[in-house]
Each structure stands twice: as C-alpha cells, then as structure tokens.
Scaffold this motif. Structure first.
Motif, mmCIF file in Angstrom:
data_model
loop_
_atom_site.group_PDB
_atom_site.id
_atom_site.type_symbol
_atom_site.label_atom_id
_atom_site.label_comp_id
_atom_site.label_asym_id
_atom_site.label_seq_id
_atom_site.Cartn_x
_atom_site.Cartn_y
_atom_site.Cartn_z
ATOM 1 N N ASP A 114 0.804 -1.223 0.000
ATOM 2 C CA ASP A 114 0.000 0.000 0.000
ATOM 3 C C ASP A 114 0.838 1.275 0.000
ATOM 4 N N LEU A 115 2.138 1.154 -0.149
ATOM 5 C CA LEU A 115 2.989 2.344 -0.188
ATOM 6 C C LEU A 115 2.684 3.204 -1.418
ATOM 7 N N PRO A 116 2.859 4.519 -1.309
ATOM 8 C CA PRO A 116 2.771 5.357 -2.511
ATOM 9 C C PRO A 116 3.769 4.872 -3.566
ATOM 10 N N GLY A 117 3.314 4.811 -4.786
ATOM 11 C CA GLY A 117 4.158 4.299 -5.861
ATOM 12 C C GLY A 117 3.870 2.853 -6.206
ATOM 13 N N SER A 118 2.982 2.204 -5.425
ATOM 14 C CA SER A 118 2.553 0.839 -5.725
ATOM 15 C C SER A 118 1.130 0.907 -6.259
ATOM 16 N N TYR A 119 0.921 0.405 -7.457
ATOM 17 C CA TYR A 119 -0.377 0.526 -8.109
ATOM 18 C C TYR A 119 -0.823 -0.822 -8.656
ATOM 19 N N ASP A 137 -3.061 10.843 -11.195
ATOM 20 C CA ASP A 137 -1.748 10.557 -10.622
ATOM 21 C C ASP A 137 -0.750 10.448 -11.763
ATOM 22 N N GLU A 277 10.392 0.153 1.393
ATOM 23 C CA GLU A 277 10.111 1.589 1.490
ATOM 24 C C GLU A 277 11.399 2.397 1.440
ATOM 25 N N GLY A 280 9.488 7.218 2.218
ATOM 26 C CA GLY A 280 8.039 7.262 2.310
ATOM 27 C C GLY A 280 7.278 6.712 1.129
ATOM 28 N N ARG A 281 7.973 6.086 0.181
ATOM 29 C CA ARG A 281 7.294 5.505 -0.971
ATOM 30 C C ARG A 281 8.040 4.243 -1.402
ATOM 31 N N VAL A 282 7.598 3.637 -2.478
ATOM 32 C CA VAL A 282 8.234 2.404 -2.938
ATOM 33 C C VAL A 282 9.692 2.669 -3.289
#
Length: 293
Positions: A114-119, A137, A277, A280-282
C-alpha cells in the motif's frame, strides 16, 4: 412484448443483446443494455491499450448493435446499493442477463503493497485509458525504474506503455494528462516478473514480440532462468503457442546486451515477498526464488 435487461455494455453484454434481437423465436423482443459508466463498450474502450487501434476499432461493430431499433443503451445506472436493486429489475423486465467483469483488484498480500508508488494494473490502465474512475496521478513522474508483477498480456501492455516513446502515442486516443506524464518520464528500466516459468506465461506471442520492436528499447532475458523450466529444453510436447513464446524468449536470451536507452527485463520463477520503502514511498521489491510446478 418481451423486455430484457442486459447489465454490462462490454463485448459480452452487447453481443448478448445482438443474439437476443436476432432470435426468430423472440419476435419483437426489446433489450435495454445498462451500464454504470456513461459510455459503453467496457474494456474495449477502457482496457485495450491505446496503441492497439485495430482491437479498439471493435467499438464500431458494437456501436452497430446498440443502434438497432430494438436495443437501447442506458448509461450511468449502477445496479446495487447505489442504484436500483436487482429485484427492481425483475419487476421491470421479463429477464435480466448479467454480463459484468471483476469490479475489484486482486492484491498481492505482501508488506508494503500500500505504499505510494505501488499501483494495481487496473489503476494504471484506467489512467492511460481515460476511465472515469481513474486517479489523477502522474504514476511515472520521478521514476527511473519500474517493476511489473505478472507475465500475461496486461503485464505486457503495462511494460510497453512504460517503455514506448510518447511520440508514437500522440496519434492515439490516450488522454493528454497521461501523454504529458509519459513525455516527462525518466523510466529507463522495466522489470516484468513472473512467479512461474516461460511455459506457464500467459502472454500471447504477438503481444510478446511487440516488446522487441519498441524503438530505442532492448529486451533482456536471463538464459539461466529460462533453463529452470523443465519444458524449456524440449518443447515438443508443448502447445504451439507456448512453443512460439519460448522461441521468442530464447532469441532474446541469446542476443548480446546492446546498451540501448531503455531496457525491459523479463524475469521468471520469482515471487514478491515485500515492497521495500524508501523516503516514504516504494523503493524496491524483494523477491524469493520459486520452483517449477
């Protein structure tokens, strides 16, 4: 007069409507094709990659069905909690046919997913296909490498969109926001990773070969990973389509690395166990080696 509701306006829904109005045993039947979205055609409109214009042209055939004088398309209707319940449809129609696909993504179930950058592929494909539910995005902004989990045609589409030059996409119906982000993209390396081997991969040969025809892009395959597949050495017992896939992969594995500006790496027998991480993101994906089935 028989009235039928078809829920879903993708190919299965539209062709169901066509079959109904062509039935000699159902003279005068009228069909309403209902959809949650305001526009019809389902994945043909919102799922087929914009550079696959021949497949997207199927919309013309579907439009002919919806223009039949006994077929009516009604968009913007969601059946369920936020709209008419299924029971209400049964009050209005003699029969209801549901022609809908999966409405939710499948998750990997690994830490960091669920980290930002994971889609999910659904999110990314919706973005470059102008789906009404798409998130605004940039996806690829500030990214130099990407990992695509999966070795089917959707994974091939995603990898191709990440690596294809934006000039080739401008004549397509890709939305301007996606074109702008891809024009600024710094993605130079795409890793397409599958947990099983090449003989179990679900991409089709035509789509696979397209990766090798992208300008300024080379496809890299590790021959040692191909050799982990027991079927790789002797493909005689495999279906013809699988044999063709393996021959394409074999050709790439035997070719020297050329050092082109962009690179697509096809990896096999690797399963994601965590998304790492960084700031703060992938920041990366950790894999473990799997064994052939």
């Amino acid at each position: 007069m028989l009235r039928v509701a078809v829920v879903g306006s993708g190919p299965s829904g539209v062709y169901t409507a066509q079959s109904l109005v062509q039935q000699d045993r159902l003279p005068g039947v009228r069909v309403d094709v209902l959809d949650r979205l305001p526009c019809p055609y389902g994945l043909v409109r919102y799922g087929v990659a914009p550079d696959h214009e021949k497949i997207k042209s199927l919309q013309n055939n579907l439009r002919t069905v919806l223009e039949h004088d006994r077929v009516r398309f009604i968009g913007g209707i969601e059946i369920g909690p936020d709209g008419p319940p299924p029971a209400r449809l049964l009050e209005l129609y003699h029969a209801v046919v549901y022609c809908v696909g999966a409405a939710a993504d499948r998750h990997l179930g690994v830490p960091g997913e669920d980290l930002p950058g994971s889609y999910s592929a659904t999110e990314f494909v919706s973005w470059y296909s102008a789906h009404p539910d798409a998130k605004a995005d940039g996806f690829v902004r500030g990214v130099e490498s990407a990992v695509v989990i999966g070795v089917g045609n959707v994974a091939v589409d995603v990898a191709r969109m990440l690596a294809r030059g934006v000039d080739e996409l401008r004549p397509t119906d890709m939305p301007q926001e996606a074109l702008g982000a891809l024009a600024e993209s710094q993605v130079r390396e795409v890793h397409m990773v599958g947990r099983r081997g090449p003989s179990q991969a679900r991409f089709t040969t035509k789509e696979l070969r397209e990766l090798g025809s992208l300008p300024d892009t080379e496809v890299v395959v590790d021959p040692a990973e191909l050799a982990l597949d027991p079927a790789y050495a002797d493909t005689a017992g495999l279906p013809a389509a699988v044999r063709r896939n393996i021959e394409v992969l074999r050709g790439w594995a035997e070719r020297p690395v050329l050092g082109l500006p962009r690179r697509i790496r096809l990896r096999f027998f690797l399963r994601p166990v965590a998304v790492a991480e960084a700031a703060g993101r992938v920041g990366g994906v950790r894999f473990e080696r799997t064994l052939p089935d």
